[in-house]
Design a protein around this motif. Sequence first.
Motif, PDB file in Angstrom:
ATOM      1  N   GLU A 175      65.695  36.827  23.347  1.00 23.01           N
ATOM      2  CA  GLU A 175      64.750  37.029  24.452  1.00 23.01           C
ATOM      3  C   GLU A 175      65.489  37.438  25.723  1.00 23.01           C
ATOM      4  O   GLU A 175      65.091  38.362  26.425  1.00 23.01           O
ATOM      5  N   LYS A 176      66.620  36.768  25.972  1.00 25.08           N
ATOM      6  CA  LYS A 176      67.409  37.061  27.176  1.00 25.08           C
ATOM      7  C   LYS A 176      67.997  38.475  27.082  1.00 25.08           C
ATOM      8  O   LYS A 176      67.976  39.233  28.058  1.00 25.08           O
ATOM      9  N   ALA A 177      68.509  38.829  25.910  1.00 24.29           N
ATOM     10  CA  ALA A 177      69.098  40.166  25.738  1.00 24.29           C
ATOM     11  C   ALA A 177      68.029  41.242  25.959  1.00 24.29           C
ATOM     12  O   ALA A 177      68.275  42.247  26.641  1.00 24.29           O
ATOM     13  N   ALA A 178      66.829  41.006  25.421  1.00 25.50           N
ATOM     14  CA  ALA A 178      65.753  41.994  25.582  1.00 25.50           C
ATOM     15  C   ALA A 178      65.373  42.111  27.062  1.00 25.50           C
ATOM     16  O   ALA A 178      65.214  43.220  27.583  1.00 25.50           O
ATOM     17  N   ALA A 179      65.275  40.974  27.737  1.00 28.40           N
ATOM     18  CA  ALA A 179      64.907  40.984  29.161  1.00 28.40           C
ATOM     19  C   ALA A 179      65.957  41.722  29.995  1.00 28.40           C
ATOM     20  O   ALA A 179      65.631  42.418  30.951  1.00 28.40           O
ATOM     21  N   ASP A 180      67.222  41.581  29.603  1.00 26.61           N
ATOM     22  CA  ASP A 180      68.323  42.220  30.354  1.00 26.61           C
ATOM     23  C   ASP A 180      68.635  43.637  29.855  1.00 26.61           C
ATOM     24  O   ASP A 180      69.589  44.255  30.333  1.00 26.61           O
ATOM     25  N   HIS A 181      67.916  44.107  28.878  1.00 31.49           N
ATOM     26  CA  HIS A 181      68.210  45.403  28.231  1.00 31.49           C
ATOM     27  C   HIS A 181      69.645  45.449  27.741  1.00 31.49           C
ATOM     28  O   HIS A 181      70.337  46.458  27.863  1.00 31.49           O
ATOM     29  N   TYR A 182      70.092  44.325  27.212  1.00 32.45           N
ATOM     30  CA  TYR A 182      71.469  44.235  26.707  1.00 32.45           C
ATOM     31  C   TYR A 182      71.462  44.495  25.208  1.00 32.45           C
ATOM     32  O   TYR A 182      70.674  43.896  24.467  1.00 32.45           O
ATOM     33  N   LEU A 183      72.332  45.376  24.773  1.00 33.85           N
ATOM     34  CA  LEU A 183      72.440  45.657  23.338  1.00 33.85           C
ATOM     35  C   LEU A 183      73.798  45.183  22.847  1.00 33.85           C
ATOM     36  O   LEU A 183      74.830  45.708  23.288  1.00 33.85           O
ATOM     37  N   GLY A 184      73.794  44.199  21.961  1.00 34.95           N
ATOM     38  CA  GLY A 184      75.062  43.681  21.446  1.00 34.95           C
ATOM     39  C   GLY A 184      75.361  44.270  20.081  1.00 34.95           C
ATOM     40  O   GLY A 184      74.514  44.940  19.483  1.00 34.95           O
ATOM     41  N   THR A 185      76.549  43.993  19.566  1.00 34.59           N
ATOM     42  CA  THR A 185      76.904  44.580  18.272  1.00 34.59           C
ATOM     43  C   THR A 185      76.521  43.664  17.110  1.00 34.59           C
ATOM     44  O   THR A 185      76.480  44.104  15.973  1.00 34.59           O
ATOM     45  N   ASP A 186      76.293  42.397  17.382  1.00 32.87           N
ATOM     46  CA  ASP A 186      75.771  41.496  16.345  1.00 32.87           C
ATOM     47  C   ASP A 186      74.947  40.401  17.017  1.00 32.87           C
ATOM     48  O   ASP A 186      74.883  40.340  18.253  1.00 32.87           O
ATOM     49  N   ASP A 187      74.307  39.570  16.219  1.00 30.35           N
ATOM     50  CA  ASP A 187      73.443  38.535  16.789  1.00 30.35           C
ATOM     51  C   ASP A 187      74.264  37.453  17.475  1.00 30.35           C
ATOM     52  O   ASP A 187      73.882  36.929  18.515  1.00 30.35           O
ATOM     53  N   ALA A 188      75.426  37.144  16.891  1.00 31.14           N
ATOM     54  CA  ALA A 188      76.273  36.109  17.486  1.00 31.14           C
ATOM     55  C   ALA A 188      76.687  36.491  18.906  1.00 31.14           C
ATOM     56  O   ALA A 188      76.776  35.625  19.786  1.00 31.14           O
ATOM     57  N   SER A 189      76.915  37.767  19.155  1.00 31.98           N
ATOM     58  CA  SER A 189      77.360  38.161  20.502  1.00 31.98           C
ATOM     59  C   SER A 189      76.275  37.856  21.544  1.00 31.98           C
ATOM     60  O   SER A 189      76.579  37.556  22.696  1.00 31.98           O
ATOM     61  N   LEU A 190      75.012  37.876  21.124  1.00 30.57           N
ATOM     62  CA  LEU A 190      73.925  37.547  22.061  1.00 30.57           C
ATOM     63  C   LEU A 190      73.920  36.051  22.354  1.00 30.57           C
ATOM     64  O   LEU A 190      73.612  35.618  23.464  1.00 30.57           O
ATOM     65  N   VAL A 191      74.279  35.278  21.331  1.00 33.26           N
ATOM     66  CA  VAL A 191      74.340  33.820  21.473  1.00 33.26           C
ATOM     67  C   VAL A 191      75.548  33.431  22.344  1.00 33.26           C
ATOM     68  O   VAL A 191      75.451  32.564  23.219  1.00 33.26           O
ATOM     69  N   GLU A 192      76.673  34.115  22.118  1.00 31.50           N
ATOM     70  CA  GLU A 192      77.875  33.879  22.942  1.00 31.50           C
ATOM     71  C   GLU A 192      77.542  34.151  24.406  1.00 31.50           C
ATOM     72  O   GLU A 192      77.959  33.414  25.304  1.00 31.50           O
ATOM     73  N   ARG A 193      76.771  35.206  24.617  1.00 30.39           N
ATOM     74  CA  ARG A 193      76.426  35.659  25.959  1.00 30.39           C
ATOM     75  C   ARG A 193      75.636  34.616  26.747  1.00 30.39           C
ATOM     76  O   ARG A 193      75.683  34.601  27.970  1.00 30.39           O
ATOM     77  N   ILE A 194      74.875  33.751  26.062  1.00 29.29           N
ATOM     78  CA  ILE A 194      74.143  32.714  26.806  1.00 29.29           C
ATOM     79  C   ILE A 194      74.908  31.385  26.790  1.00 29.29           C
ATOM     80  O   ILE A 194      74.351  30.319  27.052  1.00 29.29           O
TER      81      ILE A 194
END
Length: 231
Positions: A175-194
């Motif tokens: 949800e946070k990645a979508a709100a920030d228009h952030y595109l990561g290379t895998d799902d874990a990178s989105l989790v690391e990001r928060i």
Amino acid sequence: MNYWTVIPAAGQGKRMNAGISKQWIELLGSPVLKLTLDVFEKDQACSGIVLVGSERELKQMQDFVQTFQYTKVRQIVPGGSERQQSVFEGLKVVPEDAELVLIHDAARPFITHHHISQLVENTIETGSAVLAVPVKDTVKRAIQNQVEETIDRSSLWAVQTPQAFRLSIVKEAHEKAAADHYLGTDDASLVERIGHTVTIVMGDYHNIKLTTSDDLLFGQAILLDRQGEKA
Ligand code: CTP
Ligand code: MG
């Protein structure tokens, strides 16, 4: 502990260049999607599967699931133009009371029950874990073809799927990645990001993703090897 699985299968397989998307390619007579779904269908701890397909292949996917009578495929939903969007669409329909969710590429058909259970066990403790293998090659960073740096290989891991998370964590991350228009290379990178720590669980070099046509050669060899073991 039981888990749900989201299987993104909405890509076009451009690098494979087979004229069909990768899940329909047959290895020794079995479609890749069948090899992948068979593992989760048979995995005792898997409670349900969400399959994500491209809009134009949804009917084909529904027919496929019916033909092979997969009882655990609970939903087939349309994906997006990027893998991350496809996974997000899949996560939206995982039941709220599912505690753990595994995200696994349809194009990675050699995952084993053993590695799934290792991953799940770890995720129960840590909240977020991925399968990975140590990088075998020496990796250099270069600008154009000039080497800038040789990276210390001992700390490098090639990350695979499944990637496993507490449902609440991975949903928040997407949800946070979508709100920030952030595109990561895998799902874990989105989790690391928060701010969550992701744990690595030792995977297996056979758990390859079918990406280019060379991978089909290796894939067939893996299947032949497994058939030999069963015989
Ligand atoms: N995927 C998806 N939705 C997308 C892109 C990819 O669900 N928009 C899925 C693919 O179907 C595949 C997995 O994500 O199972 C891993 O992606 P990848 O290996 O990159 O597959 P493709 O995107 O199909 O291949 P390519 O990048 O070569 O076009
Ligand atoms: Mg892709």
